[in-house]
Structure formats: structure tokens, C-alpha cells
Design a protein around this motif. Structure first.
Motif, short mmCIF file in Angstrom:
data_model
loop_
_atom_site.label_atom_id
_atom_site.label_comp_id
_atom_site.label_asym_id
_atom_site.label_seq_id
_atom_site.Cartn_x
_atom_site.Cartn_y
_atom_site.Cartn_z
N ILE A 33 1.01 62.19 57.46
CA ILE A 33 0.63 60.78 57.38
C ILE A 33 -0.88 60.72 57.50
O ILE A 33 -1.45 61.22 58.47
N THR A 34 -1.54 60.14 56.49
CA THR A 34 -3.00 60.10 56.47
C THR A 34 -3.50 58.93 55.65
O THR A 34 -2.78 58.40 54.80
N HIS A 35 -4.74 58.55 55.89
CA HIS A 35 -5.45 57.60 55.05
C HIS A 35 -6.67 58.27 54.41
O HIS A 35 -7.41 57.63 53.68
N ASN A 36 -6.89 59.54 54.70
CA ASN A 36 -8.07 60.26 54.23
C ASN A 36 -7.86 60.67 52.76
O ASN A 36 -6.94 61.42 52.45
N ALA A 42 -5.31 66.81 48.24
CA ALA A 42 -4.79 68.17 48.38
C ALA A 42 -3.27 68.22 48.29
O ALA A 42 -2.70 69.31 48.21
N ALA A 43 -2.61 67.06 48.28
CA ALA A 43 -1.14 67.02 48.31
C ALA A 43 -0.55 67.33 46.94
O ALA A 43 -1.14 67.03 45.91
N GLY A 44 0.64 67.90 46.95
CA GLY A 44 1.39 68.13 45.72
C GLY A 44 2.24 66.92 45.37
O GLY A 44 2.45 66.61 44.20
N THR A 45 2.72 66.21 46.36
CA THR A 45 3.53 65.00 46.17
C THR A 45 3.07 63.96 47.17
O THR A 45 2.85 64.27 48.33
N ILE A 46 2.93 62.74 46.70
CA ILE A 46 2.50 61.64 47.57
C ILE A 46 3.60 60.59 47.59
O ILE A 46 4.08 60.16 46.54
N TYR A 47 4.00 60.20 48.78
CA TYR A 47 4.90 59.07 48.97
C TYR A 47 4.10 58.02 49.71
O TYR A 47 3.45 58.32 50.70
N GLY A 48 4.14 56.81 49.22
CA GLY A 48 3.31 55.79 49.83
C GLY A 48 4.05 54.48 50.04
O GLY A 48 5.06 54.22 49.41
N ILE A 49 3.51 53.70 50.92
CA ILE A 49 3.98 52.34 51.16
C ILE A 49 2.79 51.42 50.92
O ILE A 49 1.71 51.63 51.46
N GLY A 59 7.72 50.95 48.23
CA GLY A 59 7.45 52.39 48.26
C GLY A 59 7.18 52.92 46.86
O GLY A 59 7.60 52.34 45.86
N TYR A 60 6.44 54.00 46.80
CA TYR A 60 6.19 54.67 45.53
C TYR A 60 5.98 56.14 45.80
O TYR A 60 5.74 56.56 46.91
N ASP A 61 6.14 56.94 44.74
CA ASP A 61 5.83 58.37 44.87
C ASP A 61 5.08 58.83 43.64
O ASP A 61 5.15 58.22 42.58
N GLN A 62 4.33 59.89 43.80
CA GLN A 62 3.58 60.48 42.72
C GLN A 62 3.61 61.99 42.89
O GLN A 62 3.30 62.49 43.97
#
Length: 66
Positions: A33-36, A42-49, A59-62
Motif C-alpha cells: 500500500i503506497t502513494h509514492n 516499480a509494480a507489475g500489477t496495480i490495484y487501486g481505489i 476499484g480498478y487494476d492495471q
């Protein structure tokens, strides 16, 4: 699960942190969990709110292939 562990790091140390996570990610998975934005890059997959103007969270993912 790592919650905002990079919040107190300066930009140079966030880069080192991301590199260490990248090395460890070859053998394990992390929920971070980060806001940076550097850590997010650096992430391979991002899940966000995200909260829209109407106040409803969605929610979304990338997925990124490194």
C-alpha cells in the motif's frame, strides 16, 4: 503486506527499496500500500481505489509486463 513502508524515504532510498522488492519479487509476492509514484512505477500489477466526484469509490487494476 506492506503498508506505507516507503512513506518516510527520500527519493534515492525509494529507488533502493524498489530494487530490493524487485529482487525479492522473483521468489515471493507482495501486497504494498503506497502513494509514492516511484514505488507504483516499480509494480507489475496495480490495484487501486479511486473516489469519483459523486463520492462513490470504485476499484480498478492495471497489469504491466516488465
Amino acid at each position: 503486506m506492506l503498508d506505507e513502508v516507503d512513506a518516510a524515504l527520500d527519493e534515492a532510498n525509494v529507488g533502493r527499496f524498489g530494487g530490493a522488492l524487485g529482487d525479492l519479487a522473483e521468489k515471493t509476492q507482495f501486497v504494498l500500500i503506497t502513494h509514492n509514484h516511484h514505488t507504483i512505477q516499480a509494480a507489475g500489477t496495480i490495484y487501486g481505489i479511486s473516489m469519483g466526484g459523486d463520492g462513490v469509490a470504485m476499484g480498478y487494476d492495471q497489469v504491466y509486463n516488465a
